[in-house]
Design an enzyme around this catalytic site. Structure first.
Site, PDB file in Angstrom:
ATOM      1  N   CYS A   1      71.090 150.166   9.733  1.00  0.00           N
ATOM      2  CA  CYS A   1      69.780 150.919   9.653  1.00  0.00           C
ATOM      3  C   CYS A   1      69.626 152.313  10.418  1.00  0.00           C
ATOM      4  O   CYS A   1      70.818 152.274  11.047  1.00  0.00           O
ATOM      5  CB  CYS A   1      68.590 149.909  10.081  1.00  0.00           C
ATOM      6  SG  CYS A   1      68.451 148.059   9.044  1.00  0.00           S
TER       7      CYS A   1
ATOM      8  N   CYS B   1      62.497 147.390  10.600  1.00  0.00           N
ATOM      9  CA  CYS B   1      62.905 146.135  10.221  1.00  0.00           C
ATOM     10  C   CYS B   1      62.170 145.047  11.293  1.00  0.00           C
ATOM     11  O   CYS B   1      63.518 145.613  12.675  1.00  0.00           O
ATOM     12  CB  CYS B   1      63.370 146.012   9.041  1.00  0.00           C
ATOM     13  SG  CYS B   1      65.099 145.732   9.962  1.00  0.00           S
TER      14      CYS B   1
ATOM     15  N   GLU C   1      68.230 153.156  13.114  1.00  0.00           N
ATOM     16  CA  GLU C   1      67.405 152.374  14.130  1.00  0.00           C
ATOM     17  C   GLU C   1      68.710 152.559  15.221  1.00  0.00           C
ATOM     18  O   GLU C   1      69.538 153.018  16.253  1.00  0.00           O
ATOM     19  CB  GLU C   1      67.048 151.750  14.121  1.00  0.00           C
ATOM     20  CG  GLU C   1      65.363 152.498  13.704  1.00  0.00           C
ATOM     21  CD  GLU C   1      65.496 152.084  12.442  1.00  0.00           C
ATOM     22  OE1 GLU C   1      64.163 152.055  12.049  1.00  0.00           O
ATOM     23  OE2 GLU C   1      65.995 151.656  12.097  1.00  0.00           O
TER      24      GLU C   1
END
Length: 150
Positions: free
Chosen positions: A58, A101, A60
Site C-alpha cells: 500500500c 485499509c 501508506e
C-alpha cells in the site's frame, strides 16, 4: 473527534494527487499518499501492485518508510492522506481521497496514535482525526513492549 480540514491539509491532498498523477500506471500504481511532518515538510509515495497479491504494498507504508528514511522520527509525523486514481474503465475522472485499509490503520497507529488521518465521510466530505480513533479497540500489547523494552 474529527477536525476541520485546513489549507495545509488541502495542500497535502494536492501533493498526494500530484504524485499519483505523475506515477499512475493502470494495474501497477493507482494510490498515492502524502505525509506532512511537524516542520511542514511533505513526503510522498505510491502503492505498488504485484501479480502475487501479498507482495503488493500500500502507499501508506511506502510514504511512512520514506519519511523515516529521510530522517524523521515517528513523533514528527503529523498528518497522512491517500488518494486513488480512477482506472480507464471508470466514469469518474477525479482523484479522490480514500481511507487507509485496516492493515495500514494498524501501521499508522503503531507509529503514532497521534498521527492525523484525512479520510472521506458521507458525500465525500473530508474529515481529519487521530489514527487511533479510526481503529477502535486496537490490540496494543506489542512484541516490543513484551520482549525488547525494559
Amino acid at each position: 473527534m474529527a477536525e476541520k480540514i485546513t489549507k495545509e491539509d488541502e495542500a497535502l491532498i494536492e501533493s498526494a494527487r500530484d504524485v499519483i498523477r505523475d506515477a499512475y500506471v493502470h494495474g501497477t500504481h493507482y494510490v498515492g499518499s502524502a505525509v506532512r511532518t511537524t516542520d511542514g515538510t511533505v513526503h510522498t509515495g505510491v502503492h505498488v501492485e504485484a501479480n502475487v497479491g501479498r507482495a503488493s504494498v500500500c502507499a501508506e507504508p511506502v510514504v511512512l518508510g520514506t519519511t523515516v528514511a529521510n530522517g524523521n522520527s515517528s513523533d514528527e509525523i503529523e498528518t497522512i492522506v491517500s488518494v486513488r486514481h480512477p482506472g480507464p474503465a471508470e466514469d469518474e475522472n477525479e482523484i479522490k481521497v480514500v481511507s487507509p485499509c485496516g492493515v495500514c490503520r494498524e501501521l499508522i497507529t503503531d507509529l503514532g496514535a497521534h498521527i492525523q488521518v484525512i479520510y472521506p465521510g458521507e458525500k465525500d466530505e473530508l474529515h481529519k482525526d487521530d489514527a487511533i480513533n479510526l481503529l477502535p479497540n486496537k490490540y496494543i500489547k506489542s512484541y516490543r513492549d513484551v520482549h525488547l523494552e525494559e
